[in-house]
Design an enzyme around this catalytic site. Structure first.
Site, PDB file in Angstrom:
ATOM      1  N   GLY A 259      37.755  21.199  34.422  1.00  0.00           N
ATOM      2  CA  GLY A 259      37.948  22.558  34.914  1.00  0.00           C
ATOM      3  C   GLY A 259      38.510  22.603  36.327  1.00  0.00           C
ATOM      4  O   GLY A 259      37.942  22.018  37.250  1.00  0.00           O
TER       5      GLY A 259
ATOM      6  N   GLY B 183      38.920  25.376  38.242  1.00  0.00           N
ATOM      7  CA  GLY B 183      38.611  26.653  38.883  1.00  0.00           C
ATOM      8  C   GLY B 183      38.159  26.442  40.315  1.00  0.00           C
ATOM      9  O   GLY B 183      38.443  25.412  40.931  1.00  0.00           O
ATOM     10  N   PHE B 184      37.411  27.393  40.847  1.00  0.00           N
ATOM     11  CA  PHE B 184      36.981  27.304  42.252  1.00  0.00           C
ATOM     12  C   PHE B 184      36.104  26.080  42.498  1.00  0.00           C
ATOM     13  O   PHE B 184      36.268  25.391  43.512  1.00  0.00           O
ATOM     14  CB  PHE B 184      36.230  28.570  42.651  1.00  0.00           C
ATOM     15  CG  PHE B 184      37.121  29.772  42.829  1.00  0.00           C
ATOM     16  CD1 PHE B 184      37.970  29.868  43.922  1.00  0.00           C
ATOM     17  CD2 PHE B 184      37.119  30.806  41.911  1.00  0.00           C
ATOM     18  CE1 PHE B 184      38.799  30.957  44.096  1.00  0.00           C
ATOM     19  CE2 PHE B 184      37.946  31.906  42.068  1.00  0.00           C
ATOM     20  CZ  PHE B 184      38.788  31.985  43.166  1.00  0.00           C
TER      21      PHE B 184
ATOM     22  N   VAL C 132      39.207  19.542  26.676  1.00  0.00           N
ATOM     23  CA  VAL C 132      38.066  18.702  26.312  1.00  0.00           C
ATOM     24  C   VAL C 132      37.377  19.309  25.097  1.00  0.00           C
ATOM     25  O   VAL C 132      37.030  20.491  25.088  1.00  0.00           O
ATOM     26  CB  VAL C 132      37.085  18.567  27.485  1.00  0.00           C
ATOM     27  CG1 VAL C 132      35.870  17.744  27.079  1.00  0.00           C
ATOM     28  CG2 VAL C 132      37.780  17.917  28.677  1.00  0.00           C
TER      29      VAL C 132
ATOM     30  N   ASP D 130      30.250  28.925  37.592  1.00  0.00           N
ATOM     31  CA  ASP D 130      29.779  29.945  36.652  1.00  0.00           C
ATOM     32  C   ASP D 130      29.024  29.375  35.462  1.00  0.00           C
ATOM     33  O   ASP D 130      28.173  30.054  34.873  1.00  0.00           O
ATOM     34  CB  ASP D 130      30.969  30.763  36.125  1.00  0.00           C
ATOM     35  CG  ASP D 130      31.575  31.658  37.189  1.00  0.00           C
ATOM     36  OD1 ASP D 130      30.984  31.771  38.276  1.00  0.00           O
ATOM     37  OD2 ASP D 130      32.647  32.248  36.935  1.00  0.00           O
TER      38      ASP D 130
ATOM     39  N   GLU E 165      38.284  47.858  40.276  1.00  0.00           N
ATOM     40  CA  GLU E 165      39.538  47.531  40.952  1.00  0.00           C
ATOM     41  C   GLU E 165      40.740  47.813  40.052  1.00  0.00           C
ATOM     42  O   GLU E 165      41.763  48.331  40.515  1.00  0.00           O
ATOM     43  CB  GLU E 165      39.508  46.066  41.395  1.00  0.00           C
ATOM     44  CG  GLU E 165      38.507  45.828  42.521  1.00  0.00           C
ATOM     45  CD  GLU E 165      38.386  44.381  42.950  1.00  0.00           C
ATOM     46  OE1 GLU E 165      37.892  44.142  44.072  1.00  0.00           O
ATOM     47  OE2 GLU E 165      38.768  43.488  42.179  1.00  0.00           O
TER      48      GLU E 165
ATOM     49  N   ALA F 203      33.019  33.745  42.929  1.00  0.00           N
ATOM     50  CA  ALA F 203      33.687  32.575  43.491  1.00  0.00           C
ATOM     51  C   ALA F 203      32.812  31.788  44.473  1.00  0.00           C
ATOM     52  O   ALA F 203      32.833  30.552  44.467  1.00  0.00           O
ATOM     53  CB  ALA F 203      34.989  33.004  44.175  1.00  0.00           C
ATOM     54  N   GLN F 204      32.052  32.472  45.325  1.00  0.00           N
ATOM     55  CA  GLN F 204      31.363  31.774  46.406  1.00  0.00           C
ATOM     56  C   GLN F 204      30.365  30.713  45.955  1.00  0.00           C
ATOM     57  O   GLN F 204      30.368  29.597  46.505  1.00  0.00           O
ATOM     58  CB  GLN F 204      30.693  32.788  47.345  1.00  0.00           C
ATOM     59  CG  GLN F 204      31.591  33.298  48.459  1.00  0.00           C
ATOM     60  CD  GLN F 204      32.134  32.164  49.314  1.00  0.00           C
ATOM     61  OE1 GLN F 204      31.424  31.240  49.704  1.00  0.00           O
ATOM     62  NE2 GLN F 204      33.413  32.231  49.623  1.00  0.00           N
TER      63      GLN F 204
END
Length: 426
Positions: free
Chosen positions: A15, A17-18, A83, A305, A174, A322-323
């Protein structure tokens, strides 16, 4: 996979991602061989996907090549693959391009859209978790505006101009604000043969207020901003069914709409192969301890996540934003070096830097601990933080230029139908 043999222990990361990207960046030229695997060759800055969907940004503004991140790292390799399963006993993963052994495995596979078992909604609604999905939404919105200009009946035209967004969290709020700005600033100029007032934007939220994870002040201000933009908000309302034409809800509300965007929730995206008790089944997240080790698998870790870590401060796990992923990735880079060196690892402690959401031009809400504010100052803070969080200098420059252009000209420059979209071929 043509990964060179090495005397260094091998860490496989699934992965980009972040969590995965921050882990990889922190392990540059460290005494460990790293293999990053992802089914896409780029990192997506997901908080700005809604701007791609609403024609505010082009996708290459929020995507960054994974190989560019590791180009100067001699110990890090990337493979484009999916995977499929994990063989924990053999320390091996099976992928779409072959098998690979590992000494340590990190699962940072993030989340996928949660339809709560509703197959019709899954078939006909529009998710927004990836760049291709955001481009699909952009195409569908623009296509439906074009179709509205040639609709044969008033009912048909209204269905093309009815936009329904499900989910009143940050993504839904948003996106609703962005589509409302499209209606208010672009449609009157570009579509002289349409009445912009006929374009309706409905935001459906199952709870009793918008932005449930944020403060009541943020929820109230977000609702006020959206109302001013012309968005109709329906709280305590959830979708029972959608057949591509009509939205049915738990109330008397029924909406004729050709566009339903699903932002109502996510579920974990685990990899097959580990024992069922390693997963917190309700959320599809791996149970991990304070060091991000998956339960009963000391050599396998989960970050971001997909990781479910119960702590005193977060008894229901960390928020899937994200954090936590960024912070876990950065800490684990230090912990894996300690683990290899037989030194004690450090437990993860989340530093909550606050929550925020933007509703449109000069409109945003921010919660920073006890400090809660909204309006232009919140909007400026939101822009600055998101701009600095983007991966790559070029992306920051391009996004800043686009935002400046949009702000001065009340315009959205990326309203192109590059590839026509058909819901039945989703």
């Amino acid at each position: 996979m043509n990964i060179p043999e090495s005397k260094l222990p091998r860490l496989v990361i699934v992965g980009g991602g972040f969590a995965g990207v921050n882990l990889v960046k922190s392990l540059k030229n460290k005494p460990v061989q790293v293999v990053l695997i992802d089914k896409r060759n780029y990192h997506t800055f997901q908080p700005l996907l809604y701007q791609v969907s609403s024609s505010g940004l082009e996708p290459d503004s929020i995507a960054y090549p994974l190989r560019k991140i590791i180009k100067s790292s001699q110990n890090i390799f990337f493979r484009l693959a999916e995977v499929q399963t994990i063989d924990a006993e053999a320390h091996t993963i099976q992928t779409s391009i072959g098998n690979l052994s590992f000494d340590y495995l990190v699962l940072a596979t993030g989340t996928k859209t949660n339809y709560f078992g509703n197959k019709d909604v899954e078939t006909y609604s529009m998710p927004m978790k990836t760049v291709p999905q955001a481009l699909n939404i952009r195409s569908l919105i623009l296509q439906n505006l074009e179709k509205a200009t040639i609709a044969k009946t008033v009912e048909e035209r209204h269905a093309f101009l009815n936009f329904v967004i499900v989910g009143g969290g940050p993504t839904g709020v948003e996106l609703a604000g962005a589509i409302a700005e499209l209606k208010n600033n672009i449609v009157p100029k570009d579509y002289h043969d349409l009445n912009a007032h006929d374009m309706q934007i409905h935001l459906l939220e199952g709870g009793d207020r918008l932005l449930p994870p944020m403060s009541k002040h943020a929820s109230k201000k977000a609702a006020e901003f959206l109302n001013k933009l012309g968005v109709t908000i329906h709280c305590n309302t959830f979708v029972k069914n959608y057949n591509g034409k009509k939205v049915e809800t738990n109330t008397d509300l029924e909406l004729e709409s050709e566009t339903l965007i699903w932002a109502a929730g996510v579920t974990g995206n685990p990899v097959k192969g580990l024992a069922s008790d390693a997963l917190f089944e309700k959320l599809n997240r791996y149970r991990v301890n304070g060091y991000n080790q998956v339960e009963n698998y000391p050599h396998i870790f989960a970050l971001g996540d997909i990781a479910y870590m119960e702590t005193e401060a977060y008894p229901k796990g960390h928020p899937q934003v994200a954090q936590p992923a960024i912070q876990q990735g950065q800490l684990f880079a230090k912990n894996i070096i300690k683990l290899i060196g037989n030194k004690p690892m450090k437990k993860f402690k989340y530093n909550d830097k606050g929550s925020m959401a933007t509703i449109g031009r000069n409109k945003a809400v921010v919660d920073l601990g006890s400090l809660k504010f909204s309006g232009f100052s919140a909007w400026f803070v939101w822009m600055f933080i998101h701009l600095m969080a983007l991966v790559g200098f070029r992306n920051r420059v391009v996004v800043f230029f686009n935002w400046t252009y949009n702000y001065i000209n009340f315009d959205k420059a990326a309203r192109l139908i590059i590839r026509p979209f058909n819901k039945l071929n989703k």
